[in-house]
Enzyme design. Sequence first.
Site, PDB file in Angstrom:
ATOM      1  N   LYS A 105       0.576  -1.283   0.221  1.00  0.00           N
ATOM      2  CA  LYS A 105      -0.341  -0.157  -0.074  1.00  0.00           C
ATOM      3  C   LYS A 105       1.192   1.167   0.011  1.00  0.00           C
ATOM      4  O   LYS A 105       0.354   1.987  -1.060  1.00  0.00           O
ATOM      5  CB  LYS A 105      -0.948   0.515   1.513  1.00  0.00           C
ATOM      6  CG  LYS A 105      -0.722   0.373   2.223  1.00  0.00           C
ATOM      7  CD  LYS A 105      -0.314  -1.164   3.549  1.00  0.00           C
ATOM      8  CE  LYS A 105       0.793  -1.243   4.933  1.00  0.00           C
ATOM      9  NZ  LYS A 105       1.030  -2.406   4.940  1.00  0.00           N
ATOM     10  N   GLY A 134      -6.255  -6.858   4.399  1.00  0.00           N
ATOM     11  CA  GLY A 134      -5.215  -8.525   4.299  1.00  0.00           C
ATOM     12  C   GLY A 134      -6.086  -9.454   3.467  1.00  0.00           C
ATOM     13  O   GLY A 134      -6.039  -9.295   2.144  1.00  0.00           O
ATOM     14  N   ILE A 136      -9.791  -9.030   3.165  1.00  0.00           N
ATOM     15  CA  ILE A 136     -10.927  -9.258   2.867  1.00  0.00           C
ATOM     16  C   ILE A 136     -11.107  -8.183   1.227  1.00  0.00           C
ATOM     17  O   ILE A 136     -10.478  -7.099   1.158  1.00  0.00           O
ATOM     18  CB  ILE A 136     -11.262  -7.554   4.044  1.00  0.00           C
ATOM     19  CG1 ILE A 136     -10.825  -8.379   5.296  1.00  0.00           C
ATOM     20  CG2 ILE A 136     -12.871  -7.312   3.704  1.00  0.00           C
ATOM     21  CD1 ILE A 136     -11.274  -6.963   6.390  1.00  0.00           C
ATOM     22  N   GLY A 187       4.500  -9.753  18.515  1.00  0.00           N
ATOM     23  CA  GLY A 187       4.584 -10.165  16.902  1.00  0.00           C
ATOM     24  C   GLY A 187       3.295  -9.080  16.454  1.00  0.00           C
ATOM     25  O   GLY A 187       2.650  -9.372  15.123  1.00  0.00           O
ATOM     26  N   ASP A 201       0.577   4.398   8.177  1.00  0.00           N
ATOM     27  CA  ASP A 201      -0.031   3.082   7.290  1.00  0.00           C
ATOM     28  C   ASP A 201      -1.505   2.709   6.681  1.00  0.00           C
ATOM     29  O   ASP A 201      -2.153   3.054   5.809  1.00  0.00           O
ATOM     30  CB  ASP A 201      -0.281   2.201   8.086  1.00  0.00           C
ATOM     31  CG  ASP A 201      -0.217   0.186   7.791  1.00  0.00           C
ATOM     32  OD1 ASP A 201       0.276  -0.184   6.759  1.00  0.00           O
ATOM     33  OD2 ASP A 201      -1.719  -0.123   8.590  1.00  0.00           O
ATOM     34  N   LYS A 205      -3.327   3.661   3.198  1.00  0.00           N
ATOM     35  CA  LYS A 205      -4.589   2.348   2.596  1.00  0.00           C
ATOM     36  C   LYS A 205      -5.969   3.536   2.751  1.00  0.00           C
ATOM     37  O   LYS A 205      -6.865   2.968   1.181  1.00  0.00           O
ATOM     38  CB  LYS A 205      -5.419   1.702   3.772  1.00  0.00           C
ATOM     39  CG  LYS A 205      -4.040   0.605   3.887  1.00  0.00           C
ATOM     40  CD  LYS A 205      -4.341   0.161   5.284  1.00  0.00           C
ATOM     41  CE  LYS A 205      -2.700  -1.171   5.552  1.00  0.00           C
ATOM     42  NZ  LYS A 205      -2.970  -1.747   6.594  1.00  0.00           N
ATOM     43  N   GLY A 302      -1.738 -10.742   8.166  1.00  0.00           N
ATOM     44  CA  GLY A 302      -1.562 -12.477   8.834  1.00  0.00           C
ATOM     45  C   GLY A 302      -0.897 -13.430   7.851  1.00  0.00           C
ATOM     46  O   GLY A 302      -1.188 -12.985   6.266  1.00  0.00           O
TER      47      GLY A 302
END
Length: 436
Positions: A105, A134, A136, A187, A201, A205, A302
């Site tokens: 992105k 992700g 979706i 993580g 971030d 997007k 993920g």
Amino acid sequence: MEEIKVGLLGFGTIGAGVVKLLKQNSALLTEKTGTRISLKAIVDLDITTDRGVDTEGITLTRNADDVLTDPEISVVIELIGGYEPARSFALKAIAHGKHLVTANKALLAVHGEEIYAAAKENGVEVLFEAAVGGGIPVLSAIKGNMAGNRFSTVLGIVNGTCNYILTRMTQEGADFAEVLKSAQEMGYAEADPTFDIEGVDTAHKLCLLLSLCFGTRIDLKDVYSEGITSITSEDVDFAETFGYRIKLLAIGKMDGGKIEARVHPTMIPIDYPLADVHGVFNAVRLTGDFVGPVMFYGRGAGMEATASAVVGDIVDLSRSMCAGVTRRCAPLGYLDGSVTTLPIKPMGEIVSKYYIRFQALDRPGVLARIAGALGARGISIASMLQSARSAADEVPIVIMTHEAREDDMRKALAEIDTFEVIRARSTFIRIEDNLE
């Protein structure tokens, strides 16, 4: 076509997920496309570490040209991330007639126009479903099934790190720094989480969502971006008291020919669907003139969820290639000549309700002075809450306002912060009650 050969740039977590999916569901993909999709080569600086996936029959190399210039490879997957060398690799792949699938992105938010133009010139496609949300499938829905709609709003919780932090602050009453450290250990947050927690971030997007929804070029620097670092557990508790939850929201609205493009912590009503998006999950809500409100919800990051979106793009490309068709749809869903540059509404002109928290000395007349400063800017108070005095003779004062202009609010708070009774800089959070 009997076989479509693919090359992968970047063998990190998502790359490993793509390899796993392509191997594990190879027969299923053939049943759905009519061709065999085979991963020929993987490029990464570290090709010795075991990623826990089967790489038998795949060339592992540190040389990007082994993918970018290989005439047998027709699709390049870019999962390096960042701006460079991702930009240079993407342009080189396109120049060699290869279709590009990316989850990057940041790359598209900053260099998208250059990459899309190169793709048009070379007759190839650029697909990037995995870049937002992700697993979706929101971008393909905007370009496909909902293409007949004029969109008025797009709202999103699209950063799992921030949503995880705010969820735990809400559910456990934990402090921001404490939860961030835990997120890094688990993580969910990077060692350097700046892009996530400062809203960068999410802004990347939002640029893509706005371009697809409104057919406009968006310059990242024009998107107002504010992170969650100033949010305290006290703010979270007060929000709940007033019937709200705090989320880092990407907000895009069409307003009189101008676009509102903003990312910031936002109070939304507890009974609103976005308020129930917890943990690392993401959600995007769109409003179209015919379809009405639609919300997409699922895992926003993920290995497996993001790999699902990447391979979905490869399947889409494979079907087109097998049918002898390319560029069925331009990258943004609009014909290249139809993409415009709509003006961005200045943040100072935004109208919102506000939550304001002051830390003040408990003295007679304090509330009157604060109310006077707000009133002088045309800002009216909807409700107010004052907590018990602390040992330092200070009290938190919380005010909820009616709708006001952002510029007026900032000027009023700048004046209030100069009062000698104010012990810390005031905090304010925008409230979105009407999310249609």
